[in-house]
Design an enzyme around this catalytic site. Structure first.
Site, PDB file in Angstrom:
ATOM      1  N   HIS A 100     -30.408 -36.135  19.434  1.00 24.34           N
ATOM      2  CA  HIS A 100     -30.098 -35.002  20.301  1.00 24.34           C
ATOM      3  C   HIS A 100     -29.168 -35.445  21.421  1.00 24.34           C
ATOM      4  CE1 HIS A 100     -33.018 -35.688  23.779  1.00 24.34           C
ATOM      5  NE2 HIS A 100     -33.608 -36.428  22.860  1.00 24.34           N
ATOM      6  N   GLU A 109     -33.070 -30.383  22.203  1.00 26.45           N
ATOM      7  CA  GLU A 109     -34.259 -31.046  21.659  1.00 26.45           C
ATOM      8  C   GLU A 109     -35.389 -31.037  22.658  1.00 26.45           C
ATOM      9  OE1 GLU A 109     -36.773 -34.812  20.862  1.00 26.45           O
ATOM     10  OE2 GLU A 109     -35.737 -34.112  22.656  1.00 26.45           O
ATOM     11  N   GLU A 129     -33.320 -24.440   9.389  1.00 20.85           N
ATOM     12  CA  GLU A 129     -33.586 -23.051   8.988  1.00 20.85           C
ATOM     13  C   GLU A 129     -32.340 -22.406   8.389  1.00 20.85           C
ATOM     14  OE1 GLU A 129     -37.089 -22.012  12.264  1.00 20.85           O
ATOM     15  OE2 GLU A 129     -35.002 -21.632  12.756  1.00 20.85           O
TER      16      GLU A 129
END
Lengths: 710, 710
Positions: B338, B386, B398
């Protein structure tokens, strides 16, 4: 074949596929036979082998297969069912014509039978409680085959036992609307016996709807108008015609879901966790019994129904046989049918099994001779206990979920091979359309004239495709046979193939003796397909499709044919739901974008395939491309989309109860939200369903892009 | 890095992996550089390239990267965060040292911030309501870097606003047991303010547990005993040592799940369906505020807590860069970290990003020079947001679920690259163990002496493997960083790599300035890794792993190393649950069989690989085998196993709350059933969980068999 479930999604529903002349596109080389090709060879479909297979598929042998298969009733888990398991194993292990290997896989599953000690009874009782008339407990022994001890008494499988007594009320199809209508008419339903006819809704739904109104028991009969074109006298029915005799009773499973009822999502191995019976859902809530139209006609006033069904754990087997692929053995072309029948089951399912055996014989013979081995593996399956709810196939997909999902190219189902001999009928997902068209254009249609199966088919089922013009129309897949777990649960491109009747000549809901003791060899031999040329046509069609899927260097799955479906779903949403959605501030814009993106990526992929085919592509490169084609259908799966709908995860083909022929999640959510206020949970669900389908389409489009792109 | 969630599953937990000397097994040819290899070439790992990469990874450049990355606070969605997006894009598009392509993907996500107008306040109030003492609203400006406007006030992200006032009660870690203990002692909790210390349970759990007892507000402080080895005076803490100054406050997300809270299972694109705030679950139920130990020490009696957190929809970006694979571009080796930090975030996460940029520079330079192109694609990722709950990585999974799940070889996470400079520390699933061992044996450890990273590592973290003897021990993956969605939601073999401290020399729960304004460049440069040799060691380790995964002809994933894990899980179940299960007539027999089957199939596959490697295997054959290795981890996914546990689908690594170190579903179900009677729903769930894991293991074993077998 579970017929009733097909109705909602059958031929009439969105059949919006397109024509791909794959044979023209894919240059198929004529090459010499090579029994042991180099592993990386760009082995492709061999037209000589295809011609050989077409020539060797023998109508007479199919007839003899059918005679043997339907000689005795072979209900799931019966001794004769087990005999047929052995017959299949023997054929598939034959040294001259067998496969590479064959094996039976046995599950322990919950089935439902009528009690042998205490038969189910339907009596008409007089005002003083005396029995005026008793319905037939068995079908009339018309051909000498309906009298055996192994002819199972007609029953509603999985209906509970009980002895309700009450006034008879005619409830048409037993839909929700039918019972509401009776209520509106002021008819008291509490404690009554509802007489319903087959059709309209699923078998079990009739009892579910009835119970909501306090109905105590349900009878289901087959109406001559629905199945016999109105004819009902013995002289007009079998064995004098293909129509159902007056005593014929349609058996069937009344379970709402599919798979073993005690082990949802788990294979029914002996050690698997089983639900407590109290926790099983999907069984009819009240005693239910099917009857013939002869009895239905005579029913009056007060009726006494006694159901003594028993639930039993029984062993049921699938038989699997495989031909190992020479080049890509980890890619499976899966071809199957169920083996179990309600009684003799000559049509359902033995017509399909007779074809299956002939196909495996011809391919097995070429294999054993060393003439041929397919590029990819071919798996033949004989499923157990389909009649009770697609149990064998479902347990198989539960046991080997990942292996099958990762490696299966397509699933081909031939259950009832021949309903009648007028025309081919195919149900399937869009990517299989082109291979079906390619195959059927090259096979002569049975009957007079010199038409191809394709050219004959287009006369009976057709549609105007925006891409291809007039083409035969494929139906969409419901849950009527063993393809259901493959398409809905695993997201594998699937098809179901049969020969069927001319709908302009009969209004029969299905072939008349369906699920009765009159579905026998003679019935097929005399009325359905004398000469077995339609069986042969189905065998050739399926055989050609199997060979094309297993041997073509480039997989003949045309993913761009999904674009037509998506566009039509989108248009239906816009036309029929657009205004309503707008009222609730829900935009179809993201869906439009997603469909456009899919169309563009699918078209671009088609271009890249064409270009690649013109060169001499590397086998690894073609494999990567084929993986994109094979796996596209998986992109439409979302196991969290419809948590209430057991096994249904395909966001394009899940059961649609809503009236608009669009994406099922959207359609269903809209019909539930329709009468609620903006901001309701129901409208939130519409938005969620819209996002689910947009995400699936965007995700699918992403898998079609050049693989190295982000 | 979300640390607290790691605790339950960290290094201490079942770390039962095995050693595979992959380098010896896999004959790696030295071959000349070929920038444009033939597509089907059996291109393999090139040891010269590997050596070149190891040599070019430059500690000084990593230091300069870190200086730039941590120059300013760069909270998710802040202007500086956006600047860093541009920096990454610029580096990855550099004509001399960039990648093939790079792109930012932006999501609209729900973040939580303290109000700028109304700071969160913690006051001690006297008996008459007068304020006796106010806690620090900001950290003390010790190095001149803690005073900026962009230093976010410490807050408990996603805690609700509110102004509770009440008596102070010390509640230790705020676990369920802690509150029960207080209750047992007769302490009235209703309406109190609970003072808790970090650790023991997840951040948000403290408020959840407190609220159940009627507590009105929660304070969370960092105890010097937990983080500073007991030291607490300014002279003993930063900038005089690596310890946390008295005013330091640990920030963090208090959200229970991960991903954008408004769009579970959907990508947070602007058009996606968003939950109504009223329907969001997983936020702390009562106002919560973190404080420093200086203030915690001074708290007395009556306390006033004012929380004015605000929820805001913000844009947050992932940056993705790719090197296209030359031979198998559809196989992705994914490496990420991240980008967002709570304040300057020199350690968390910029140490990892500094390594990421150096790795991409070295590989990008070889690429642009035409010296090298990997066999498979390499994807670099810089995740957004994050710290608020793995949001960027989760949304990415997703959005591209199927594409990633079908094609990703492994995910490598380097978040905090260096906690301290004593030893390597790796968490990962068993199949990655062997590649980590191979890599670390070939790299010199920083510090004096001539040890390899491997030989140094084994001195700090080790275990006795039944297969390999003494080996370094890998920890298991919890949900502490961006690997979580990859392993738990997608079933992709994952690992997390860092350098860390000698646990015998400090009891610090984590590096002391974690999530405070004291986590700065100077802190790293002076105390954590002067000279940046540990950073370099992590870069080399990650670089070697990336090259081995992307370039090896045979994928270096050793699936048989799962056998050791399964065997140990099984033994724990037998030893610690066996008697209990037997009392309830539940047999572990099917589990024993399943583990044995897995072991046998994994061993047999290993044999087949060895044999194949001795010949000159065909690329397509190796591809099929590699697919088996890559996809094994997917077999352990079951999205229906733990419906309540959002995203957790991996039946071996889901969060374990039960006390027995075995299969998590079994362990958790047993601890819930423990006190119920046989035949309870809870015992049925134990049986269901047992069947789920048996099915997963049997299914996994089936995928390891020769691919043409049934």
């Amino acid at each position: 074949m579970q017929w009733t479930k097909v109705l909602g999604l059958g031929l009439g529903a969105a059949a919006l596929l397109g024509l791909g002349i794959i044979l023209g596109h894919f240059a198929i080389p004529k090459k010499s036979n090579s029994p042991a090709p180099s592993i990386s060879a760009p082995q492709d479909l061999d037209l000589e082998i295809l011609e050989t297979v077409m020539g060797q598929l023998d109508a007479h042998r199919i007839r003899e297969n059918l005679r043997e298969l339907s000689r005795e009733p072979h209900l799931a888990s019966s001794p004769r069912d087990e005999d047929l398991v052995q017959l299949l194993l023997q054929r598939w292990k034959d040294p001259e014509s067998g496969l590479d290997s064959a094996e039976a896989f046995t599950y322990e599953v919950l089935l439902s039978f009528p009690s042998q000690e205490q038969p189910n009874v339907v009596d008409i009782v007089g005002p003083t409680g005396d029995i005026i008339h008793s319905c037939h407990r068995t079908e009339e022994n018309v051909t000498g085959e309906q009298g055996g001890a192994d002819v199972i008494q007609p029953h509603a499988a999985y209906a509970p036992s009980g002895t309700p007594q009450g006034l008879l009320v005619y409830a048409n199809h037993g839909t929700e609307e039918d019972f509401k209508e009776l209520q509106t008419q002021g008819i008291k339903l509490e404690g009554t016996i509802a007489l319903t006819r087959y059709g309209g809704v699923g078998r079990g739904d009739k009892a579910v709807n009835a119970a909501k109104h306090g109905v105590a028991g349900v009878l289901v009969y087959t109406d001559p108008a629905d199945i016999n074109d109105g004819l009902s006298s013995p002289s007009e029915t079998f064995p004098n015609s293909w129509y159902l005799p007056p005593s014929g009773v349609e058996r069937g499973s009344y379970y709402k879901y599919f798979g073993d009822p005690l082990t949802p999502y788990l294979p029914a191995t002996p050690s698997s966790f089983r639900l407590d019976l109290a926790n099983v859902s999907g069984f009819p809530p009240i005693p239910t019994q099917p009857i013939g139209f002869q009895d239905a006609r005579d029913l009056l006033c007060q009726v006494n129904v006694s159901v003594y069904n028993l639930l039993e754990l029984r062993n049921s087997s699938n038989v699997l046989g495989i031909i190992h692929g020479a080049v890509e053995p980890d890619r499976y072309v899966l071809y199957g049918n169920h083996r179990d029948s309600w009684v003799h089951g000559a049509v359902d399912p033995s017509s399909g099994t007779a074809v299956l055996l002939e196909l495996s014989r011809v391919l097995g013979t070429l294999l054993k001779k060393g003439t041929w081995r397919p590029r990819r593996s071919i798996v033949f399956a004989s499923w157990g206990a389909e009649e009770f709810g697609l149990i064998g196939s479902t347990e198989f997909t539960e046991e080997f979920f990942n292996k099958l999902q990762e490696r299966t190219v397509a699933y081909i189902n031939v259950d009832i091979a021949v309903f009648a001999n007028a025309t081919l009928r195919v149900q399937g997902t869009p990517p299989v359309q082109s291979v079906v068209f390619s195959a059927t254009k090259e096979i002569r249609s049975p009957g007079p004239g010199d038409l191809s199966i394709y050219d004959n088919w287009i006369r009976y089922f057709n549609r105007s495709s925006p891409v291809y013009g007039l083409v035969p129309s494929l139906g969409s897949l419901g849950a009527g046979s063993d393809y259901a777990p493959f398409i809905h649960f695993l997201g594998i491109s699937s098809m179901d193939i049969a020969y069927t009747y001319d709908q302009s000549k009969t209004s029969a809901r299905i072939y008349p003796t369906y699920h009765t003791a009159f579905d026998t060899f003679d019935y097929v031999d005399k009325f359905l397909d004398p000469g077995f040329s339609s069986h042969q046509a189905v065998a050739r069609t399926a055989g050609s499709i199997i060979l094309r899927l297993s041997d073509s260097f480039f997989l003949p799955l045309k993913v761009s044919d999904y674009s037509e479906t998506l566009r039509s779903f989108l248009q239906a949403a816009q036309q029929d739901l657009g205004a309503l959605l707008e009222q609730h501030s829900i935009s179809l814009g993201p869906l439009v974008t997603a469909v456009e993106k899919f169309e563009a990526e699918a078209a671009a992929l088609g271009q890249r395939i064409s270009t690649l085919q013109k060169g001499s592509p590397d086998p690894l490169q073609v494999r990567m491309l084929n993986d994109q084609l094979m796996l596209l259908e998986r992109s439409f799966l979302n196991p969290r989309a419809f948590p209430e709908e057991r096994y249904y995860s395909h966001v394009l083909w899940a059961a649609r109860t809503g009236s608009v022929a669009t994406f099922p999640g959207l359609s269903n959510a809209c019909s539930r939200a329709m009468d609620t206020a903006s901001g309701s949970e129901a409208w939130a669900e519409v938005q969620r369903q819209l996002s689910i389908v947009v995400t699936a389409l965007e995700g699918a489009a992403a898998t079609l892009r050049p693989v190295a792109d982000l």
